[in-house]
Enzyme design. Structure first.
Site, mmCIF file in Angstrom:
data_model
loop_
_atom_site.group_PDB
_atom_site.id
_atom_site.type_symbol
_atom_site.label_atom_id
_atom_site.label_comp_id
_atom_site.label_asym_id
_atom_site.label_seq_id
_atom_site.Cartn_x
_atom_site.Cartn_y
_atom_site.Cartn_z
ATOM 1 N N LYS A 68 -0.860 6.430 -23.525
ATOM 2 C CA LYS A 68 -0.351 6.742 -24.860
ATOM 3 C C LYS A 68 1.139 6.378 -24.912
ATOM 4 C CE LYS A 68 -4.217 9.321 -24.702
ATOM 5 N NZ LYS A 68 -5.076 9.388 -23.518
ATOM 6 N N ASP A 115 0.711 19.040 -21.333
ATOM 7 C CA ASP A 115 -0.125 17.852 -21.369
ATOM 8 C C ASP A 115 0.710 16.901 -22.221
ATOM 9 O OD1 ASP A 115 -1.761 15.819 -22.184
ATOM 10 O OD2 ASP A 115 -3.521 17.070 -22.499
ATOM 11 N N TYR A 157 0.840 -1.203 0.000
ATOM 12 C CA TYR A 157 0.000 0.000 0.000
ATOM 13 C C TYR A 157 0.874 1.252 0.000
ATOM 14 C CZ TYR A 157 -3.833 3.160 1.076
ATOM 15 O OH TYR A 157 -4.756 4.163 1.009
ATOM 16 N N HIS A 166 -20.375 13.636 -26.446
ATOM 17 C CA HIS A 166 -20.066 12.702 -27.531
ATOM 18 C C HIS A 166 -19.985 11.249 -27.074
ATOM 19 C CE1 HIS A 166 -16.337 14.092 -25.759
ATOM 20 N NE2 HIS A 166 -15.724 13.020 -26.204
ATOM 21 N N PHE A 168 -7.242 19.252 -25.173
ATOM 22 C CA PHE A 168 -7.972 18.004 -25.388
ATOM 23 C C PHE A 168 -9.334 18.083 -24.685
ATOM 24 C CE2 PHE A 168 -8.963 13.525 -24.373
ATOM 25 C CZ PHE A 168 -9.150 13.111 -25.666
ATOM 26 N N ASP A 169 -10.287 17.240 -25.117
ATOM 27 C CA ASP A 169 -11.664 17.382 -24.591
ATOM 28 C C ASP A 169 -11.783 17.183 -23.079
ATOM 29 O OD1 ASP A 169 -11.181 14.696 -25.005
ATOM 30 O OD2 ASP A 169 -13.165 14.217 -25.761
ATOM 31 N N ALA A 183 0.849 13.606 -22.948
ATOM 32 C CA ALA A 183 0.413 12.254 -23.343
ATOM 33 C C ALA A 183 1.273 11.645 -24.459
ATOM 34 C CB ALA A 183 -1.048 12.295 -23.768
HETATM 35 N N1 F0G Z 1 -4.562 14.721 -22.996
HETATM 36 C C1 F0G Z 1 -4.554 14.304 -24.262
HETATM 37 C C2 F0G Z 1 -3.788 15.076 -25.284
HETATM 38 C C3 F0G Z 1 -5.249 13.157 -24.628
HETATM 39 O O1 F0G Z 1 -5.232 12.764 -25.895
HETATM 40 C C4 F0G Z 1 -5.955 12.443 -23.624
HETATM 41 C C5 F0G Z 1 -6.712 11.250 -23.949
HETATM 42 C C6 F0G Z 1 -5.921 12.915 -22.311
HETATM 43 C C7 F0G Z 1 -5.211 14.061 -22.031
HETATM 44 C C8 F0G Z 1 -6.649 12.208 -21.200
HETATM 45 O O2 F0G Z 1 -5.996 11.044 -20.847
HETATM 46 O O3 F0G Z 1 -7.623 9.216 -21.380
HETATM 47 O O4 F0G Z 1 -5.692 8.840 -19.844
HETATM 48 O O5 F0G Z 1 -7.605 10.219 -19.126
HETATM 49 N N2 F0G Z 1 -6.982 10.921 -25.104
HETATM 50 C C9 F0G Z 1 -7.652 9.732 -25.554
HETATM 51 C C10 F0G Z 1 -7.848 9.835 -27.030
HETATM 52 C C11 F0G Z 1 -8.856 9.338 -24.783
HETATM 53 O O6 F0G Z 1 -8.583 8.976 -27.576
HETATM 54 O O7 F0G Z 1 -7.264 10.690 -27.685
HETATM 55 P P1 F0G Z 1 -6.780 9.763 -20.280
#
Ligand code: F0G
Length: 458
Positions: free
Chosen positions: A258, A215, A72, A450, A124-125, A217
């Site tokens: 990613k 960000d 833990y 979406h 990102f969304d 990813a």
């Molecule tokens: N930032 C970027 C640029 C992303 O593409 C994503 C996720 C996230 C943050 C959020 O990360 O999914 O681990 O919580 N993108 C995926 C996509 C879902 O399909 O592009 P997460």
């Protein structure tokens, strides 16, 4: 003769795929209310919905799964990951999180308040969702070139310094808690940000006393593009480039799903101890104790190994070349795409492909449905559905681009799969004039619609 390119790995485990008939797909997509998120994975032949958490781990990563320490507190897997993050990114403080958006939740919980602005490049969304949920605003400062899909620009993820400075000049410093650079910029087509731009944004932020975060990813893919497109970096190693990139920022959120090539995981890393203490409080509240942050020890260990593999040049080259291959086949069929192809995906320009369908009928979503019907291939809409409604007026927002994203999981599909996908779109391009109508919304959620939206044919 020059030898052809080949992947720097071989396949040890396979997962069977089943092809379906068009009649089956017609029924399934209707039952799914024309929302591809609602399909069952068995109903999909080639799944290009996302490259997130869908990649194939290596045998070394699977070994790490077995070696994971499930304590833990003080798990050795945590310290393994900490060492990789410190050595690879040069960021001294970090907490694991269960995925990228959880890292965003911690960061924005610690830094953001109502009425704030977060400038950056096409957030990102989930990032925008977290910002708007807190009644703050994400300000898109991406360069204008990014919205012309046929224009070649090597770094369409770049931030327009003029736009950014205008945000800084026109607003009090205390309303801008941070600037966010998304590498690569998913929303504008998996497009990279140049080292020059990262440095210039960082300098501008410093001048105004505003922290800057990545960000991150797809940071490794971004580093690959810096190496291959920015002359001064051609001779540098990926890891040196990565270190230089992160030296320009105060911290980063990361979706490990990613470029850390894991099925689940993420983290938040930073330099400032005071900020870290605030983040730590939210981490314990939302994610879990600081040495596991919502993950199993084995996930931390696999992420540590994946971060290292994700930065290997040969791997990155084969990854980006596979995306380019799909782009070149589509180009050959006349299918309009965002040029140049990005790091993780090819983005088809639905406005150009289906110009006769009104924007109100969701061109990119209509194209996604056509592609599924054609060959059981699942892509994802990056257009008006995703852009959602204006938080104040509740009117639909129509972004400059209506894209169908074909995201390619890492180390999963072969060239034959890529050729199959391209042929499906080639067929749709041939009969595009016969696609007469689009889709309309029947039911939608108040935010991030979406994922769950229900649609019907117009
Ligand atoms: N930032 C970027 C640029 C992303 O593409 C994503 C996720 C996230 C943050 C959020 O990360 O999914 O681990 O919580 N993108 C995926 C996509 C879902 O399909 O592009 P997460």
């Amino acid at each position: 003769m020059e030898l052809p390119f080949a992947e720097p790995y071989k396949i040890k485990v396979v997962e069977p795929l089943r092809r379906s008939t068009r009649e089956e797909r017609e029924a399934w997509i209707r039952e799914s209310s024309y929302n591809l998120f609602k399909l069952r994975s068995e109903q999909v032949f080639i799944d290009l919905l996302t490259d997130s958490g869908t990649s194939a781990m290596s045998h070394n990563q699977w070994s790490e799964i077995m070696l994971g320490d499930e304590s833990y507190a003080g798990s050795s897997s945590f310290f393994k990951l900490k060492e990789v993050i410190n050595n690879l990114l040069g960021l001294p403080l970090f907490v694991p999180t269960h995925q990228g958006r959880a890292a965003e939740n911690l960061l924005f919980s610690a830094m953001l308040k109502k009425g704030d602005l977060v400038p950056g490049n096409a957030h990102f969304d989930t990032t925008k969702g977290h910002i708007e949920f807190r009644k703050a605003t994400a300000v898109d400062c991406t360069i204008d070139e990014a919205s012309d899909t046929s224009l070649y620009h090597p770094f369409k993820g770049n931030i327009d310094l003029g736009k950014l400075e205008q945000v800084f000049r026109n607003n009090p410093r205390k309303k801008i808690p941070l600037c966010l650079i998304t590498i690569t910029c998913n929303t504008s087509g998996g497009q990279p940000v140049s080292m020059k731009n990262i440095r210039e944004v960082s300098n501008l932020c410093q001048k105004y006393g505003i922290p800057v975060f990545f960000d991150a990813a797809r940071f490794a893919e971004n580093a690959y593009f810096i190496k291959t497109r920015e002359k001064e970096y051609a001779q540098k190693g990926i890891r040196d480039i990565v270190m230089e990139m992160f030296s320009c920022v105060d911290g980063a959120t990361m979706s490990g799903k990613k470029d850390a090539i894991v099925n689940i995981g993420g983290f938040l890393a930073c330099r400032d101890k005071v900020l870290f203490d605030r983040i730590s409080m939210y981490c314990i509240l939302y994610e879990g104790y600081l040495t596991y942050g919502g993950l199993a020890g084995r996930d931390l260990a696999a992420m540590a190994q994946g971060l290292l593999e994700g930065c290997e040049f040969d791997y990155l080259e084969s990854r980006v070349r596979q995306v380019e291959y799909l782009g070149s086949l589509l180009r050959g069929y006349g299918v309009p795409i965002q040029e140049p192809t990005g790091g993780h995906a090819v983005f088809v320009d639905a406005r150009k492909m289906l110009p006769h369908i009104p924007r109100e009928e969701f061109q990119a979503q209509s194209l996604a449905v056509e592609l599924y019907l054609e060959g059981g291939v699942r892509g994802v809409e990056i257009g008006a559905l995703l852009a959602d409604r204006d938080p104040a007026s509740r009117e639909n927002r129509y972004p400059r681009l209506e894209l169908l994203r074909l995201a390619i999981p890492r180390r999963v599909y072969t060239s034959n799969h890529i050729e199959y996908v391209a042929a499906c779109l080639g067929n749709i391009y041939e009969r595009r004039d016969k696609i007469r109508s689009g889709l309309k919304i029947v039911k939608e959620a108040p935010i991030m619609r979406h994922f769950t939206v229900e649609l019907e044919r117009c």
